[in-house]
Scaffold this motif. Sequence first.
Motif, PDB file in Angstrom:
ATOM      1  N   ILE A 161       0.777  -1.319  -0.384  1.00  0.00           N
ATOM      2  CA  ILE A 161       0.346   0.050   0.611  1.00  0.00           C
ATOM      3  C   ILE A 161       0.380   1.235   0.170  1.00  0.00           C
ATOM      4  O   ILE A 161       1.309   1.991  -0.612  1.00  0.00           O
ATOM      5  CB  ILE A 161      -1.059   0.206   1.344  1.00  0.00           C
ATOM      6  N   ALA A 162       1.882   1.091   0.526  1.00  0.00           N
ATOM      7  CA  ALA A 162       2.917   2.418   1.044  1.00  0.00           C
ATOM      8  C   ALA A 162       3.190   2.828  -0.239  1.00  0.00           C
ATOM      9  O   ALA A 162       4.126   3.343  -1.009  1.00  0.00           O
ATOM     10  CB  ALA A 162       4.166   2.475   2.252  1.00  0.00           C
ATOM     11  N   ASP A 163       3.630   1.751  -0.958  1.00  0.00           N
ATOM     12  CA  ASP A 163       4.623   1.763  -2.642  1.00  0.00           C
ATOM     13  C   ASP A 163       3.044   2.074  -3.614  1.00  0.00           C
ATOM     14  O   ASP A 163       3.823   1.761  -4.304  1.00  0.00           O
ATOM     15  CB  ASP A 163       5.144   0.209  -2.730  1.00  0.00           C
ATOM     16  N   ASP A 164       2.117   2.225  -3.025  1.00  0.00           N
ATOM     17  CA  ASP A 164       1.311   2.913  -4.572  1.00  0.00           C
ATOM     18  C   ASP A 164       0.631   1.658  -5.247  1.00  0.00           C
ATOM     19  O   ASP A 164       0.559   1.383  -6.601  1.00  0.00           O
ATOM     20  CB  ASP A 164       1.357   4.254  -4.888  1.00  0.00           C
ATOM     21  N   GLY A 165       1.089   0.240  -4.273  1.00  0.00           N
ATOM     22  CA  GLY A 165       0.718  -0.835  -4.993  1.00  0.00           C
ATOM     23  C   GLY A 165      -0.929  -2.117  -4.979  1.00  0.00           C
ATOM     24  O   GLY A 165      -0.995  -2.576  -6.070  1.00  0.00           O
ATOM     25  N   MET A 166      -1.325  -1.268  -3.405  1.00  0.00           N
ATOM     26  CA  MET A 166      -2.254  -1.705  -3.197  1.00  0.00           C
ATOM     27  C   MET A 166      -3.405  -0.715  -3.029  1.00  0.00           C
ATOM     28  O   MET A 166      -3.352  -0.406  -1.748  1.00  0.00           O
ATOM     29  CB  MET A 166      -1.929  -3.045  -2.242  1.00  0.00           C
ATOM     30  N   ASP A 167      -4.853  -1.374  -3.638  1.00  0.00           N
ATOM     31  CA  ASP A 167      -5.681   0.224  -2.973  1.00  0.00           C
ATOM     32  C   ASP A 167      -6.493  -0.991  -2.406  1.00  0.00           C
ATOM     33  O   ASP A 167      -6.487  -2.019  -1.815  1.00  0.00           O
ATOM     34  CB  ASP A 167      -6.144   1.420  -3.639  1.00  0.00           C
ATOM     35  N   ALA A 168      -7.684   0.523  -1.899  1.00  0.00           N
ATOM     36  CA  ALA A 168      -8.494  -0.549  -1.115  1.00  0.00           C
ATOM     37  C   ALA A 168      -9.630  -1.547  -2.228  1.00  0.00           C
ATOM     38  O   ALA A 168     -10.074  -2.507  -1.370  1.00  0.00           O
ATOM     39  CB  ALA A 168      -9.855   0.241  -0.710  1.00  0.00           C
ATOM     40  N   LYS A 169      -9.601  -1.475  -3.367  1.00  0.00           N
ATOM     41  CA  LYS A 169      -9.911  -1.937  -4.074  1.00  0.00           C
ATOM     42  C   LYS A 169      -9.379  -3.720  -4.357  1.00  0.00           C
ATOM     43  O   LYS A 169     -10.197  -4.722  -4.553  1.00  0.00           O
ATOM     44  CB  LYS A 169     -10.149  -1.053  -5.468  1.00  0.00           C
ATOM     45  N   ALA A 170      -8.146  -3.282  -4.219  1.00  0.00           N
ATOM     46  CA  ALA A 170      -7.235  -4.718  -3.963  1.00  0.00           C
ATOM     47  C   ALA A 170      -7.771  -5.223  -3.405  1.00  0.00           C
ATOM     48  O   ALA A 170      -7.415  -6.154  -3.218  1.00  0.00           O
ATOM     49  CB  ALA A 170      -6.079  -3.962  -4.795  1.00  0.00           C
ATOM     50  N   VAL A 171      -7.522  -4.995  -1.541  1.00  0.00           N
ATOM     51  CA  VAL A 171      -7.704  -5.173  -0.734  1.00  0.00           C
ATOM     52  C   VAL A 171      -8.485  -5.842  -1.099  1.00  0.00           C
ATOM     53  O   VAL A 171      -9.254  -7.337  -0.409  1.00  0.00           O
ATOM     54  CB  VAL A 171      -7.606  -4.050   0.650  1.00  0.00           C
ATOM     55  N   ALA A 172     -10.132  -5.010  -1.158  1.00  0.00           N
ATOM     56  CA  ALA A 172     -11.747  -6.087  -0.921  1.00  0.00           C
ATOM     57  C   ALA A 172     -11.493  -7.446  -2.207  1.00  0.00           C
ATOM     58  O   ALA A 172     -12.308  -8.362  -1.852  1.00  0.00           O
ATOM     59  CB  ALA A 172     -12.504  -4.745  -2.071  1.00  0.00           C
ATOM     60  N   MET A 173     -10.505  -7.206  -3.349  1.00  0.00           N
ATOM     61  CA  MET A 173     -10.137  -8.643  -3.903  1.00  0.00           C
ATOM     62  C   MET A 173      -9.247  -9.350  -3.630  1.00  0.00           C
ATOM     63  O   MET A 173     -10.122 -10.440  -3.873  1.00  0.00           O
ATOM     64  CB  MET A 173      -9.793  -7.718  -5.391  1.00  0.00           C
ATOM     65  N   LEU A 174      -9.048  -9.333  -2.682  1.00  0.00           N
ATOM     66  CA  LEU A 174      -8.245 -10.026  -1.516  1.00  0.00           C
ATOM     67  C   LEU A 174      -9.078 -10.836  -1.136  1.00  0.00           C
ATOM     68  O   LEU A 174      -9.161 -12.061  -1.070  1.00  0.00           O
ATOM     69  CB  LEU A 174      -6.850  -9.450  -1.074  1.00  0.00           C
ATOM     70  N   ARG A 177      -9.244 -10.283 -15.085  1.00  0.00           N
ATOM     71  CA  ARG A 177      -8.336  -9.578 -16.211  1.00  0.00           C
ATOM     72  C   ARG A 177      -9.464  -8.385 -16.118  1.00  0.00           C
ATOM     73  O   ARG A 177      -9.156  -7.142 -16.024  1.00  0.00           O
ATOM     74  CB  ARG A 177      -7.895 -10.274 -17.359  1.00  0.00           C
ATOM     75  N   ARG A 178     -10.604  -8.615 -16.452  1.00  0.00           N
ATOM     76  CA  ARG A 178     -11.490  -7.664 -16.861  1.00  0.00           C
ATOM     77  C   ARG A 178     -12.012  -7.008 -14.959  1.00  0.00           C
ATOM     78  O   ARG A 178     -11.679  -5.500 -15.226  1.00  0.00           O
ATOM     79  CB  ARG A 178     -13.174  -8.284 -17.332  1.00  0.00           C
ATOM     80  N   ALA A 179     -12.164  -8.073 -14.350  1.00  0.00           N
ATOM     81  CA  ALA A 179     -12.298  -6.869 -13.104  1.00  0.00           C
ATOM     82  C   ALA A 179     -11.093  -5.863 -11.989  1.00  0.00           C
ATOM     83  O   ALA A 179     -11.085  -5.000 -11.765  1.00  0.00           O
ATOM     84  CB  ALA A 179     -12.501  -8.027 -11.773  1.00  0.00           C
ATOM     85  N   THR A 180      -9.900  -6.987 -13.210  1.00  0.00           N
ATOM     86  CA  THR A 180      -8.799  -5.325 -12.664  1.00  0.00           C
ATOM     87  C   THR A 180      -8.622  -4.336 -13.506  1.00  0.00           C
ATOM     88  O   THR A 180      -7.925  -3.518 -12.626  1.00  0.00           O
ATOM     89  CB  THR A 180      -7.029  -6.554 -12.925  1.00  0.00           C
ATOM     90  N   ARG A 181      -8.669  -4.854 -14.771  1.00  0.00           N
ATOM     91  CA  ARG A 181      -8.798  -3.260 -15.436  1.00  0.00           C
ATOM     92  C   ARG A 181      -9.982  -2.473 -15.280  1.00  0.00           C
ATOM     93  O   ARG A 181      -9.566  -1.255 -14.908  1.00  0.00           O
ATOM     94  CB  ARG A 181      -9.451  -4.057 -16.992  1.00  0.00           C
ATOM     95  N   LYS A 182     -11.322  -2.573 -14.853  1.00  0.00           N
ATOM     96  CA  LYS A 182     -12.522  -2.509 -14.212  1.00  0.00           C
ATOM     97  C   LYS A 182     -12.284  -0.882 -12.839  1.00  0.00           C
ATOM     98  O   LYS A 182     -12.559  -0.358 -12.638  1.00  0.00           O
ATOM     99  CB  LYS A 182     -13.932  -2.962 -13.793  1.00  0.00           C
ATOM    100  N   ALA A 183     -11.611  -1.884 -11.657  1.00  0.00           N
ATOM    101  CA  ALA A 183     -10.668  -1.651 -10.768  1.00  0.00           C
ATOM    102  C   ALA A 183      -9.444  -0.269 -11.035  1.00  0.00           C
ATOM    103  O   ALA A 183      -9.119   0.418 -10.032  1.00  0.00           O
ATOM    104  CB  ALA A 183     -10.036  -2.620  -9.866  1.00  0.00           C
ATOM    105  N   ALA A 184      -8.892  -0.949 -11.499  1.00  0.00           N
ATOM    106  CA  ALA A 184      -7.428   0.414 -12.382  1.00  0.00           C
ATOM    107  C   ALA A 184      -7.181   0.247 -11.492  1.00  0.00           C
ATOM    108  O   ALA A 184      -6.591   1.300 -10.992  1.00  0.00           O
ATOM    109  CB  ALA A 184      -8.274   1.129 -12.691  1.00  0.00           C
TER     110      ALA A 184
END
Length: 279
Positions: free
Chosen positions: A70-83, A256-263
């Motif tokens: 998160i600190a390196d700007d690699g994961m945001d709230a959308k990525a945590v939700a997908m996790l 991949r579609r979900a990842t693109r939409k999550a941007a």
Amino acid sequence: MSRTATRPARPVRIGPRAAAALVLVTLIGIAAFGWPLLADGQSGLAHSEDAPWLFAALLPLLVAVVVATIADDGMDAKAVAMLGVLAAVGAALRPLGAGTAGLEPMFFLMVLSGRVLGPGFGFVLGSVTMFASALLTGGVGPWMPFQMLALGWFALGAGLLPGPEQIRGRVELAMLAAYGFVGSFAYGTVMNLQGWVMLQGMGQGVSFHPGDPVAANLARFAAYCLATSLGWDLGRAALTVVLTLTLGATLLKALRRATRKAAFDAPVSFDPGTGGRGR
């Protein structure tokens, strides 16, 4: 079709701090699995005793990987939700086959998720999924932190496979199936090592002998794996291959579609002309 719609989905990026945390977790894991091979015969080997310490070290390190990402700007709230969603699906898949000839359908999900979302995301997903599934199935014991590490490495390896933007279609599925086959055996072998050092008195040819040369113990370990777990690992590997080849294309497209939409990599900006809505 617009260029944005056809752009390949980017995995969750690993920055320097997240990479350092992953390296630290891996080094601790290697030491936890392998230290009995280097210990003397009077060391009192028992993973049931060191597992709580490994678990105590693993949880904050997993949090450190997520925080560093998160600190390196690699994961945001959308990525945590997908996790969270993928971990829940993986945990729900495990009871469908666990205990039956090694049939564990969650492994193919780890392969595809690691491939699309990257090695750092894959490692955290594998570890969290195993933790959640252990709570769901009642499989909590001294083996659990080792399972978390092993499945984390399994998903991480899928994220390190070459050519995520060039290799697609049948070639990609074949590569992922081959990785799933080999990785399933690797997972079983690593977990065998965790349990094997606690089993003695099974016979000179397959028992662990504390204090013996590493080469001699590794030869006995190979014989132990062939004699006890080859069929179990083969079931896991075969199911992973079948599911990857039959369902892989559909699930890859969905991820991949979900990842693109999550941007995940898109910067957030505000335009006063749109009433403060992000663009």
